[in-house]
Design an enzyme around this catalytic site. Structure first.
Site, PDB file in Angstrom:
ATOM      1  N   GLY A   1       2.651  -1.299   3.687  1.00 33.91           N
ATOM      2  CA  GLY A   1       2.927  -0.140   4.497  1.00 33.91           C
ATOM      3  C   GLY A   1       4.393   0.411   4.000  1.00 33.91           C
ATOM      4  O   GLY A   1       4.914   1.014   2.284  1.00 33.91           O
ATOM      5  N   GLY A   2       5.239   1.154   4.122  1.00 28.88           N
ATOM      6  CA  GLY A   2       6.291   2.186   4.457  1.00 28.88           C
ATOM      7  C   GLY A   2       7.324   1.058   3.627  1.00 28.88           C
ATOM      8  O   GLY A   2       8.266   1.307   2.814  1.00 28.88           O
TER       9      GLY A   2
ATOM     10  N   GLU B   1      -5.441  -4.896  10.354  1.00 32.12           N
ATOM     11  CA  GLU B   1      -4.330  -3.705  10.619  1.00 32.12           C
ATOM     12  C   GLU B   1      -4.930  -2.624  11.891  1.00 32.12           C
ATOM     13  O   GLU B   1      -5.156  -2.336  11.680  1.00 32.12           O
ATOM     14  CB  GLU B   1      -4.516  -2.812   8.959  1.00 32.12           C
ATOM     15  CG  GLU B   1      -4.075  -3.518   7.816  1.00 32.12           C
ATOM     16  CD  GLU B   1      -3.660  -2.451   7.357  1.00 32.12           C
ATOM     17  OE1 GLU B   1      -2.350  -2.411   6.516  1.00 32.12           O
ATOM     18  OE2 GLU B   1      -3.989  -1.372   6.880  1.00 32.12           O
TER      19      GLU B   1
ATOM     20  N   GLU C   1      -6.705   4.843   7.543  1.00 27.76           N
ATOM     21  CA  GLU C   1      -6.632   6.125   7.289  1.00 27.76           C
ATOM     22  C   GLU C   1      -7.858   6.316   6.874  1.00 27.76           C
ATOM     23  O   GLU C   1      -7.846   7.535   6.638  1.00 27.76           O
ATOM     24  CB  GLU C   1      -5.376   6.015   6.787  1.00 27.76           C
ATOM     25  CG  GLU C   1      -4.074   6.203   7.408  1.00 27.76           C
ATOM     26  CD  GLU C   1      -2.761   5.807   6.987  1.00 27.76           C
ATOM     27  OE1 GLU C   1      -2.948   5.714   5.932  1.00 27.76           O
ATOM     28  OE2 GLU C   1      -2.050   5.083   7.500  1.00 27.76           O
TER      29      GLU C   1
ATOM     30  N   ASN D   1       1.174  -1.521  -0.356  1.00 32.64           N
ATOM     31  CA  ASN D   1       0.215   0.038  -0.597  1.00 32.64           C
ATOM     32  C   ASN D   1       0.999   0.987   0.059  1.00 32.64           C
ATOM     33  O   ASN D   1       1.435   1.773   0.984  1.00 32.64           O
ATOM     34  CB  ASN D   1      -0.851  -0.249   1.057  1.00 32.64           C
ATOM     35  CG  ASN D   1      -1.371   1.587   1.523  1.00 32.64           C
ATOM     36  OD1 ASN D   1      -1.737   2.384   0.532  1.00 32.64           O
ATOM     37  ND2 ASN D   1      -2.308   1.853   2.935  1.00 32.64           N
ATOM     38  N   TRP D   2       1.119   2.220  -1.408  1.00 31.51           N
ATOM     39  CA  TRP D   2       1.951   3.163  -1.302  1.00 31.51           C
ATOM     40  C   TRP D   2       1.367   4.354  -0.347  1.00 31.51           C
ATOM     41  O   TRP D   2       2.496   5.748  -0.815  1.00 31.51           O
ATOM     42  CB  TRP D   2       2.354   3.444  -2.710  1.00 31.51           C
ATOM     43  CG  TRP D   2       2.853   2.479  -3.594  1.00 31.51           C
ATOM     44  CD1 TRP D   2       3.712   1.063  -3.039  1.00 31.51           C
ATOM     45  CD2 TRP D   2       3.547   2.237  -5.232  1.00 31.51           C
ATOM     46  NE1 TRP D   2       4.459   0.090  -4.528  1.00 31.51           N
ATOM     47  CE2 TRP D   2       4.459   1.220  -5.124  1.00 31.51           C
ATOM     48  CE3 TRP D   2       3.100   3.631  -5.807  1.00 31.51           C
ATOM     49  CZ2 TRP D   2       4.887   1.191  -6.433  1.00 31.51           C
ATOM     50  CZ3 TRP D   2       4.492   3.236  -7.238  1.00 31.51           C
ATOM     51  CH2 TRP D   2       4.556   1.870  -7.504  1.00 31.51           C
ATOM     52  N   LYS D   3       0.715   4.887  -0.315  1.00 28.41           N
ATOM     53  CA  LYS D   3      -0.245   5.524   0.590  1.00 28.41           C
ATOM     54  C   LYS D   3      -0.076   6.363  -0.273  1.00 28.41           C
ATOM     55  O   LYS D   3      -0.155   6.069  -1.545  1.00 28.41           O
ATOM     56  CB  LYS D   3       0.715   5.652   1.266  1.00 28.41           C
ATOM     57  CG  LYS D   3      -0.346   4.384   2.909  1.00 28.41           C
ATOM     58  CD  LYS D   3      -0.189   4.503   3.804  1.00 28.41           C
ATOM     59  CE  LYS D   3      -0.646   2.947   5.269  1.00 28.41           C
ATOM     60  NZ  LYS D   3      -0.100   3.465   6.240  1.00 28.41           N
TER      61      LYS D   3
ATOM     62  N   SER E   1       3.687  -1.917  10.622  1.00 25.74           N
ATOM     63  CA  SER E   1       4.879  -2.442  10.079  1.00 25.74           C
ATOM     64  C   SER E   1       5.732  -3.716  10.251  1.00 25.74           C
ATOM     65  O   SER E   1       6.143  -3.951  10.809  1.00 25.74           O
ATOM     66  CB  SER E   1       5.297  -2.341  11.966  1.00 25.74           C
ATOM     67  OG  SER E   1       4.830  -0.277  12.104  1.00 25.74           O
TER      68      SER E   1
END
Ligand code: 13P
Length: 248
Positions: A232-233, A166, A96, A9-11, A211
């Site tokens: 994510g990150g 999540e 989010e 998920n690149w956001k 994470s």
């Protein structure tokens, strides 16, 4: 045996030049993985993802979708539009979206149905906040989020969807749920689905997100009810994302 899925998920990250490098690296390495590998990119980059990834083992998708089929909804993107770019997946109900954009359980359920009707695979995200975990209502929160969707779509629809647990307190914080904490919630989710349909419950992929890194992916993915990750990150760095895909 459920196939493992690792979805990035690149956001709201990326640019054309960096995406090109990242997508190409993932595409070129993905042939070696037994798991499914996917990236959920910002809307403007869907055409780029399609151009780089078409014909490869890597699937792509979006991070949000309108609950409406079409109409005067400025700024929204329909499920049919995502299909035009050959998206396979779309995230619905990411925390989010719920917390920053006020998406309710009902709206998330409508988006889930809109995605399915267009032939997309919705990835339904559920999870509790830190306050909810500390109040010992994790199970109730996750069940409520899941049941809002089942009430609208029916349990059989989950056979064409992916679920993602999540915990909000683990997202972007570096504070991963322990494998056992995650497993407990995944088992609870699968049990709730099984109450409606045992075969659907056995088949549905339930991803863990929050994470996930190269260093903790393997122990998370080893748990019986964890069928991969929503990343994510670490999905923004080819080496890290590929290491997580390899761990699956
Ligand atoms: P991080 O992996 O950055 O914690 O993000 C998780 C997430 O929100 C994926 O949807």
């Amino acid at each position: 045996m459920r196939t493992k899925l690792v979805a990035g998920n690149w956001k709201m990250h990326g640019n054309l030049a960096a995406n090109e490098r990242l997508l190409t690296s993932i595409r070129d390495a993905a042939g070696a993985f037994s798991s499914i590998c996917a990236v959920c990119v910002p809307f403007p980059y869907l055409a780029q993802a399609q151009a780089v990834l078409a014909g490869s083992k890597v699937a792509w998708g979006a991070q949000n979708v309108s609950e409406h089929a079409q109409g005067a909804y400025t700024g929204e993107v329909s499920a049919a539009m995502l299909v035009e770019f050959s998206c396979r997946y779309v995230l619905v109900g990411h925390s989010e979206r719920r917390s920053l954009y006020g998406e309710s359980d009902t709206l998330v359920a409508d988006k889930f149905v809109a995605a399915l009707q267009a032939g997309l695979t919705p990835v339904l995200c559920v999870g509790e906040t830190l306050a909810e975990r500390e109040a010992d209502i994790t199970g109730a929160v996750v069940t409520r989020q899941l049941e809002a969707v089942i009430a609208k779509s029916g349990v059989a629809a989950l056979g064409r969807a992916v679920l993602a647990y999540e915990p909000v307190w683990a997202i972007g914080t570096g504070k991963t749920a322990t494998p056992q904490q995650a497993q407990d919630v995944h088992a609870l989710i699968r049990t709730r689905v099984a109450a409606g349909d045992v075969a659907i419950a056995q088949g549905v992929q339930i991803l863990y997100g929050g994470s996930v890194k190269a260093g903790n992916a393997q122990e998370l993915f080893a748990m019986p009810d964890i069928d991969g990750g929503l990343i994510g990150g670490a999905s923004l760095v080819a080496e890290d994302f590929l290491a997580i895909c390899a761990a699956a």
